[in-house]
Design an enzyme around this catalytic site. Sequence first.
Site, PDB file in Angstrom:
ATOM      1  CG  ASP A  40      -6.298 -23.259 -35.045  1.00 42.64           C
ATOM      2  OD1 ASP A  40      -7.423 -24.368 -35.070  1.00 42.64           O
ATOM      3  OD2 ASP A  40      -5.312 -23.175 -35.794  1.00 42.64           O
ATOM      4  CE  LYS A  93      -4.868 -31.934 -35.353  1.00 45.84           C
ATOM      5  NZ  LYS A  93      -4.110 -30.883 -35.279  1.00 45.84           N
ATOM      6  CG  PHE A 111       0.769 -25.861 -35.236  1.00 41.27           C
ATOM      7  CD1 PHE A 111       2.013 -26.278 -35.876  1.00 41.27           C
ATOM      8  CD2 PHE A 111      -0.281 -26.656 -35.543  1.00 41.27           C
ATOM      9  CE1 PHE A 111       2.042 -26.858 -37.126  1.00 41.27           C
ATOM     10  CE2 PHE A 111      -0.189 -27.387 -36.852  1.00 41.27           C
ATOM     11  CZ  PHE A 111       1.172 -27.674 -37.587  1.00 41.27           C
TER      12      PHE A 111
HETATM   13  C1  LIG Z   1      -3.513 -29.918 -36.376  1.00 41.38           C
HETATM   14  C2  LIG Z   1      -3.725 -28.599 -36.241  1.00 41.38           C
HETATM   15  C3  LIG Z   1      -4.107 -27.655 -37.536  1.00 41.38           C
HETATM   16  C4  LIG Z   1      -3.477 -28.173 -38.767  1.00 41.38           C
HETATM   17  O1  LIG Z   1      -4.464 -29.062 -39.119  1.00 41.38           O
HETATM   18  P1  LIG Z   1      -4.223 -30.156 -40.425  1.00 41.38           P
HETATM   19  O2  LIG Z   1      -5.413 -30.844 -40.430  1.00 41.38           O
HETATM   20  O3  LIG Z   1      -3.237 -30.674 -39.999  1.00 41.38           O
HETATM   21  O4  LIG Z   1      -3.875 -29.180 -41.663  1.00 41.38           O
HETATM   22  C5  LIG Z   1      -4.195 -26.243 -37.205  1.00 41.38           C
HETATM   23  N1  LIG Z   1      -4.355 -25.784 -36.124  1.00 41.38           N
HETATM   24  C6  LIG Z   1      -4.202 -26.418 -34.893  1.00 41.38           C
HETATM   25  C7  LIG Z   1      -4.688 -26.067 -33.678  1.00 41.38           C
HETATM   26  C8  LIG Z   1      -4.029 -27.874 -35.003  1.00 41.38           C
HETATM   27  O5  LIG Z   1      -3.953 -28.612 -33.946  1.00 41.38           O
END
Ligand SMILES: *Cc1c(COP(=O)(O)O)cnc(C)c1O
Length: 417
Positions: A233, A263, A147
């Site tokens: 990520d 986050k 994701f």
């Molecule tokens: C939450 C998340 C995203 C997206 O972040 P947003 O601030 O909602 O755009 C991307 N990668 C990972 C691993 C995430 O947990």
Amino acid sequence: MSDTSMSQDAAQDPRSAGYAERYRAAMIPVFGTPQRVLVRGQGAKVWDDQGREYLDLLAGIAVNALGHAHPSLVAAMTKQAETLAHVSNFFATGPQIELAEKLLRLAQAPEGSGVFFANSGTEANEAAFKIARRTGRPRILALENSFHGRTMGALALTSKEAYRAPFAPLPGGVEWVPAGDVQALRSALADGDVAAVFAEPIQGEAGVLPLDPAYLLALRELTREHGALLILDEVQTGIGRTGRWFAHQAVPGVVPDVMTLAKGLGGGFPIGAAITFGPETTELLHAGQHGTTFGGNPLAAATSLAVLGTIEEEGLLAHVQATGEELAAAVLALGDPRVLGVRGAGLLRGIQLSEPVAPLVVRAALEAGFIINATGPYTLRLAPPLNIETEQLATFVAALPALLDAAVQAAAHEEEN
Ligand SMILES: *Cc1c(COP(=O)(O)O)cnc(C)c1O
């Protein structure tokens, strides 16, 4: 969290009913109708519009690193808002430069590394995607169950077909390889035409699925061997969430070419970042090839500096490691047959259930004054504030068997009807 305050049914309260209706009437319905309206938070607790108290074990999905209304965060934000909140990237500001320097230090990034500030995780990954395209190579690999966000580029990297299909055509060239399969990775990289491999050290949205350290190391070694970028990520796993500044630091020898963050980075204020490691990667994006109006503005940067400073001052990395281990051990020590295991690291944990009742456990937990989340039918996710107290976590563990009872009963009841 007294039982009496929890026993009211929010749906029957006129104020709450009004909100539900107004929410439905005023909002684009991408989230469904939320179960509660929250009005206030303090530490790891939040309160709803009925005055009911909840222990927040999700922290805005791994965002509120310091909990709610932390005095250091409030002071830093207030001071910066009174001084200079936003200027555009036509100008530099002290907080922005200091934050970039601090992140590079914490990431142990070499000379010639750099930071691009965005406002969210998906935007941080957009920047990384554009960096990958600039290598000139056509293919990008991501992992199954990944994701990476909801904007078109980040969505193109996300493996879940149901998220992508309604928005085709997406940016092309992306393929998915099964996480953990070194052989599949090796053959996908063999032709030397892969620009980058995107990976989450722990796949949070997929259910807190950690990559095997040996696989993470193979990712590093094979991408280096074939001239592809390793893009980690760490939007969910970064900023102390796993008990280290960044999750990949648990595996010696793994240093990414690009790392994305968001986050926890702003502790609740929107900010994201893409960090390039080393001059070759930093120089891929030229002047004018990317940009942002808000990204890294002084209010966001000062807030983030307060988050990082407080994590250091309060010794939260060690606290996260210790409480995370305690939490996992305590859940397992319940010996509940419906709990198959606890995955993850630090305070990013997935509780694996034997029955597909996770959403019903989430509902029961809310009724009992705990905010948790289900990433799927079988997995509960916990991502509490990094400064949550051991005793607070213990109240949830003590309540868990009863929450599972309630969920299993509700499931049986649903089946009958
Ligand atoms: C939450 C998340 C995203 C997206 O972040 P947003 O601030 O909602 O755009 C991307 N990668 C990972 C691993 C995430 O947990």
